[in-house]
Design a protein around this motif. Sequence first.
Motif, PDB file in Angstrom:
ATOM      1  N   THR A 304       0.850  -1.187   0.000  1.00 50.80           N
ATOM      2  CA  THR A 304       0.000   0.000   0.000  1.00 50.80           C
ATOM      3  C   THR A 304       0.884   1.235   0.000  1.00 50.80           C
ATOM      4  O   THR A 304       1.744   1.395   0.872  1.00 50.80           O
ATOM      5  N   THR A 305       0.686   2.100  -0.992  1.00 48.23           N
ATOM      6  CA  THR A 305       1.438   3.349  -1.107  1.00 48.23           C
ATOM      7  C   THR A 305       0.572   4.472  -0.545  1.00 48.23           C
ATOM      8  O   THR A 305      -0.489   4.774  -1.088  1.00 48.23           O
ATOM      9  N   ILE A 306       1.044   5.088   0.535  1.00 51.96           N
ATOM     10  CA  ILE A 306       0.259   6.054   1.308  1.00 51.96           C
ATOM     11  C   ILE A 306       0.725   7.461   0.986  1.00 51.96           C
ATOM     12  O   ILE A 306       1.916   7.795   1.131  1.00 51.96           O
ATOM     13  N   MET A 307      -0.189   8.303   0.566  1.00 52.04           N
ATOM     14  CA  MET A 307       0.125   9.695   0.276  1.00 52.04           C
ATOM     15  C   MET A 307       0.085  10.496   1.571  1.00 52.04           C
ATOM     16  O   MET A 307      -0.900  10.428   2.329  1.00 52.04           O
ATOM     17  N   VAL A 308       1.152  11.243   1.854  1.00 51.76           N
ATOM     18  CA  VAL A 308       1.206  12.016   3.098  1.00 51.76           C
ATOM     19  C   VAL A 308       0.482  13.356   2.898  1.00 51.76           C
ATOM     20  O   VAL A 308       0.331  13.830   1.770  1.00 51.76           O
ATOM     21  N   PRO A 309       0.020  13.973   3.972  1.00 51.03           N
ATOM     22  CA  PRO A 309      -0.680  15.262   3.853  1.00 51.03           C
ATOM     23  C   PRO A 309       0.244  16.361   3.340  1.00 51.03           C
ATOM     24  O   PRO A 309       1.478  16.268   3.446  1.00 51.03           O
ATOM     25  N   GLU A 310      -0.357  17.388   2.801  1.00 50.83           N
ATOM     26  CA  GLU A 310       0.395  18.563   2.350  1.00 50.83           C
ATOM     27  C   GLU A 310       1.214  19.106   3.507  1.00 50.83           C
ATOM     28  O   GLU A 310       0.732  19.240   4.637  1.00 50.83           O
ATOM     29  N   GLY A 311       2.481  19.407   3.253  1.00 54.16           N
ATOM     30  CA  GLY A 311       3.356  19.948   4.278  1.00 54.16           C
ATOM     31  C   GLY A 311       4.107  18.903   5.091  1.00 54.16           C
ATOM     32  O   GLY A 311       4.964  19.249   5.918  1.00 54.16           O
ATOM     33  N   VAL A 312       3.815  17.630   4.873  1.00 54.09           N
ATOM     34  CA  VAL A 312       4.512  16.544   5.560  1.00 54.09           C
ATOM     35  C   VAL A 312       5.486  15.897   4.578  1.00 54.09           C
ATOM     36  O   VAL A 312       5.134  15.607   3.431  1.00 54.09           O
ATOM     37  N   ASP A 313       6.710  15.689   5.025  1.00 58.07           N
ATOM     38  CA  ASP A 313       7.750  15.094   4.197  1.00 58.07           C
ATOM     39  C   ASP A 313       7.790  13.592   4.442  1.00 58.07           C
ATOM     40  O   ASP A 313       8.134  13.148   5.541  1.00 58.07           O
ATOM     41  N   LEU A 358       0.793  -0.235  11.143  1.00 59.60           N
ATOM     42  CA  LEU A 358      -0.094   0.924  11.221  1.00 59.60           C
ATOM     43  C   LEU A 358       0.188   1.746  12.468  1.00 59.60           C
ATOM     44  O   LEU A 358       0.154   2.987  12.438  1.00 59.60           O
ATOM     45  N   SER A 359       0.464   1.089  13.576  1.00 55.67           N
ATOM     46  CA  SER A 359       0.749   1.809  14.827  1.00 55.67           C
ATOM     47  C   SER A 359       1.985   2.687  14.686  1.00 55.67           C
ATOM     48  O   SER A 359       1.965   3.878  15.031  1.00 55.67           O
ATOM     49  N   VAL A 360       3.059   2.102  14.171  1.00 58.22           N
ATOM     50  CA  VAL A 360       4.307   2.857  14.031  1.00 58.22           C
ATOM     51  C   VAL A 360       4.153   3.947  12.968  1.00 58.22           C
ATOM     52  O   VAL A 360       4.621   5.080  13.149  1.00 58.22           O
ATOM     53  N   ALA A 361       3.492   3.625  11.861  1.00 56.50           N
ATOM     54  CA  ALA A 361       3.296   4.628  10.815  1.00 56.50           C
ATOM     55  C   ALA A 361       2.500   5.817  11.348  1.00 56.50           C
ATOM     56  O   ALA A 361       2.815   6.977  11.049  1.00 56.50           O
ATOM     57  N   GLY A 362       1.495   5.534  12.175  1.00 50.73           N
ATOM     58  CA  GLY A 362       0.712   6.620  12.763  1.00 50.73           C
ATOM     59  C   GLY A 362       1.552   7.522  13.645  1.00 50.73           C
ATOM     60  O   GLY A 362       1.437   8.755  13.595  1.00 50.73           O
ATOM     61  N   MET A 363       2.417   6.918  14.468  1.00 44.90           N
ATOM     62  CA  MET A 363       3.282   7.721  15.329  1.00 44.90           C
ATOM     63  C   MET A 363       4.262   8.549  14.514  1.00 44.90           C
ATOM     64  O   MET A 363       4.475   9.738  14.791  1.00 44.90           O
ATOM     65  N   ALA A 364       4.855   7.927  13.485  1.00 39.27           N
ATOM     66  CA  ALA A 364       5.829   8.651  12.659  1.00 39.27           C
ATOM     67  C   ALA A 364       5.172   9.797  11.896  1.00 39.27           C
ATOM     68  O   ALA A 364       5.764  10.870  11.725  1.00 39.27           O
ATOM     69  N   LEU A 365       3.944   9.576  11.455  1.00 36.83           N
ATOM     70  CA  LEU A 365       3.217  10.659  10.780  1.00 36.83           C
ATOM     71  C   LEU A 365       2.955  11.814  11.734  1.00 36.83           C
ATOM     72  O   LEU A 365       3.191  12.990  11.388  1.00 36.83           O
ATOM     73  N   ARG A 366       2.480  11.502  12.925  1.00 35.86           N
ATOM     74  CA  ARG A 366       2.212  12.566  13.901  1.00 35.86           C
ATOM     75  C   ARG A 366       3.477  13.301  14.286  1.00 35.86           C
ATOM     76  O   ARG A 366       3.482  14.528  14.438  1.00 35.86           O
ATOM     77  N   ASP A 367       4.562  12.572  14.447  1.00 41.77           N
ATOM     78  CA  ASP A 367       5.840  13.188  14.811  1.00 41.77           C
ATOM     79  C   ASP A 367       6.303  14.188  13.760  1.00 41.77           C
ATOM     80  O   ASP A 367       7.104  15.090  14.062  1.00 41.77           O
ATOM     81  N   ASN A 368       5.809  14.032  12.553  1.00 44.84           N
ATOM     82  CA  ASN A 368       6.226  14.912  11.465  1.00 44.84           C
ATOM     83  C   ASN A 368       5.117  15.842  10.992  1.00 44.84           C
ATOM     84  O   ASN A 368       5.163  16.354   9.870  1.00 44.84           O
ATOM     85  N   GLY A 369       4.150  16.085  11.881  1.00 49.58           N
ATOM     86  CA  GLY A 369       3.184  17.141  11.637  1.00 49.58           C
ATOM     87  C   GLY A 369       1.861  16.735  11.023  1.00 49.58           C
ATOM     88  O   GLY A 369       1.022  17.601  10.761  1.00 49.58           O
ATOM     89  N   ALA A 370       1.649  15.444  10.796  1.00 44.84           N
ATOM     90  CA  ALA A 370       0.364  15.016  10.243  1.00 44.84           C
ATOM     91  C   ALA A 370      -0.686  15.015  11.345  1.00 44.84           C
ATOM     92  O   ALA A 370      -0.528  14.356  12.366  1.00 44.84           O
ATOM     93  N   MET A 371      -1.750  15.741  11.157  1.00 44.00           N
ATOM     94  CA  MET A 371      -2.790  15.852  12.168  1.00 44.00           C
ATOM     95  C   MET A 371      -3.797  14.707  12.008  1.00 44.00           C
ATOM     96  O   MET A 371      -4.880  14.866  11.442  1.00 44.00           O
ATOM     97  N   ILE A 372      -3.395  13.549  12.491  1.00 44.23           N
ATOM     98  CA  ILE A 372      -4.243  12.361  12.407  1.00 44.23           C
ATOM     99  C   ILE A 372      -4.447  11.800  13.806  1.00 44.23           C
ATOM    100  O   ILE A 372      -3.686  12.100  14.735  1.00 44.23           O
ATOM    101  N   ASP A 373      -5.459  10.982  13.952  1.00 46.29           N
ATOM    102  CA  ASP A 373      -5.674  10.229  15.183  1.00 46.29           C
ATOM    103  C   ASP A 373      -4.887   8.936  15.051  1.00 46.29           C
ATOM    104  O   ASP A 373      -5.276   8.029  14.310  1.00 46.29           O
ATOM    105  N   THR A 374      -3.769   8.841  15.743  1.00 48.19           N
ATOM    106  CA  THR A 374      -2.867   7.699  15.545  1.00 48.19           C
ATOM    107  C   THR A 374      -3.552   6.373  15.846  1.00 48.19           C
ATOM    108  O   THR A 374      -3.259   5.357  15.209  1.00 48.19           O
ATOM    109  N   GLY A 375      -4.438   6.368  16.803  1.00 54.52           N
ATOM    110  CA  GLY A 375      -5.087   5.118  17.169  1.00 54.52           C
ATOM    111  C   GLY A 375      -6.197   4.702  16.232  1.00 54.52           C
ATOM    112  O   GLY A 375      -6.621   3.533  16.233  1.00 54.52           O
ATOM    113  N   ALA A 376      -6.679   5.624  15.407  1.00 49.77           N
ATOM    114  CA  ALA A 376      -7.812   5.324  14.537  1.00 49.77           C
ATOM    115  C   ALA A 376      -7.470   4.256  13.511  1.00 49.77           C
ATOM    116  O   ALA A 376      -8.303   3.404  13.172  1.00 49.77           O
ATOM    117  N   GLY A 377      -6.241   4.296  13.003  1.00 44.65           N
ATOM    118  CA  GLY A 377      -5.845   3.319  11.997  1.00 44.65           C
ATOM    119  C   GLY A 377      -5.832   1.912  12.552  1.00 44.65           C
ATOM    120  O   GLY A 377      -6.368   0.980  11.938  1.00 44.65           O
TER     121      GLY A 377
END
Length: 399
Positions: A304-313, A358-377
């Motif tokens: 699965t190729t996941i597109m990150v939010p605008e402004g997230v590297d 999914l757990s680790v990806a959620g944390m890494a996304l949040r650490d880099n500014g993605a405004m997501i609910d890490t536990g939702a995934g």
Amino acid sequence: MKTGINHLFIPGPTNVPERVRQAMNVPMQDMRAPDFGDLTKPLFAGLKNILRTETGTVFMFPGSGTGAWEAAITNTLNPGDKVLMSRFGQFSHLWHEMAERLGLDVHVIDVEWGRGVPVEDYAAVLAADGAHAIKAVFATHNETATGVSSDIEGVRKALDFSGHPAMLFVDGVSAVGSIDFRMDDWGVDLIVTGSQKGLMLPAGLGVLGVSAKALEASKSARMRRAYFEFADMLKLNGDGYFPYTPPTQLFHGLRVSLKMILEEEGLDNVIARHARLAEGVRRGVAAWGLKICAQPGFESDTVTTIMVPEGVDAVKVIRTGYDAYNTSFGSGLARLAGKAFRIGHLGDLNEGMCLTALSVAGMALRDNGAMIDTGAGVAAASEYYREARAGAAAKMAAE
């Protein structure tokens, strides 16, 4: 200091089961010994079952899937031959590049990244080729860069509908042993894969399934080749031998992985497991409010190729996963660099491992500014996995 294991969620090389790894821990042995065929001949038969072919011939070349690509082209085509290809990701692009470098006349159809082989466009091109100038049609079954799968059966139908005699070549590197593939039923002339994906081995074996039609073409093909020569392999493979030093340790591992796939879990169940695990990952991504690269109907069951939010590297997301959480994700390739990351979910994998991804990806996304609910995934995926398991158990009980 890192502790525990490195979680590997790239689309290849995949996790090697401990049983397979231990099976490869053997002393060197005589590759010309009279009983060497006892090890190797069942492997050819097992791979035919993986490819679902009774009439095809299997070759195992020391090398990668890319080596198998080259073997397929050089053994069956001539310089200047016209072929039909499509590009919709980095690996289909590289296959096209190889074809051109080997001197083929490539009719290429560029497709939006996120979609797969353009079956209708192929049908139109083939129908217009009344002189049958096209000698081979190339189709990437699973584009690892974009997380896209294609309709190989549809390509065969397009060939048949137009009455076109071109050979059908399929890149199955990240599909074989994980996504449904049927060499005989779909009339595939050349299928290539590598050992490091669904076969759950280290890299080092390029595997080809070759039809009788393609073997006949190899007898007159004039493209230059030496190491990747079908005829040399055919002289010895029937007795289980090879014209050069084979990777014996990989053969021992392959014997175990084939047993796991074909005898213990069953190929149909392996394919169903990949579909189930992939759907859970996709539901987890959707619960974050993020999109995947694959468009509806083209989603891959192996990556699965996941597109990150605008402004997230995405590069930083991947680096955070590795440095902070000891987890490896696949990078975005070519035009997706920095815009996407990949979760590979193929091979020796289960629900708990996908939930970890999914757990680790959620944390890494949040650490880099993605405004997501890490536990939702994790919540969305785990609920799906629970329901899917319950449904499967109920179905088995009813039967």
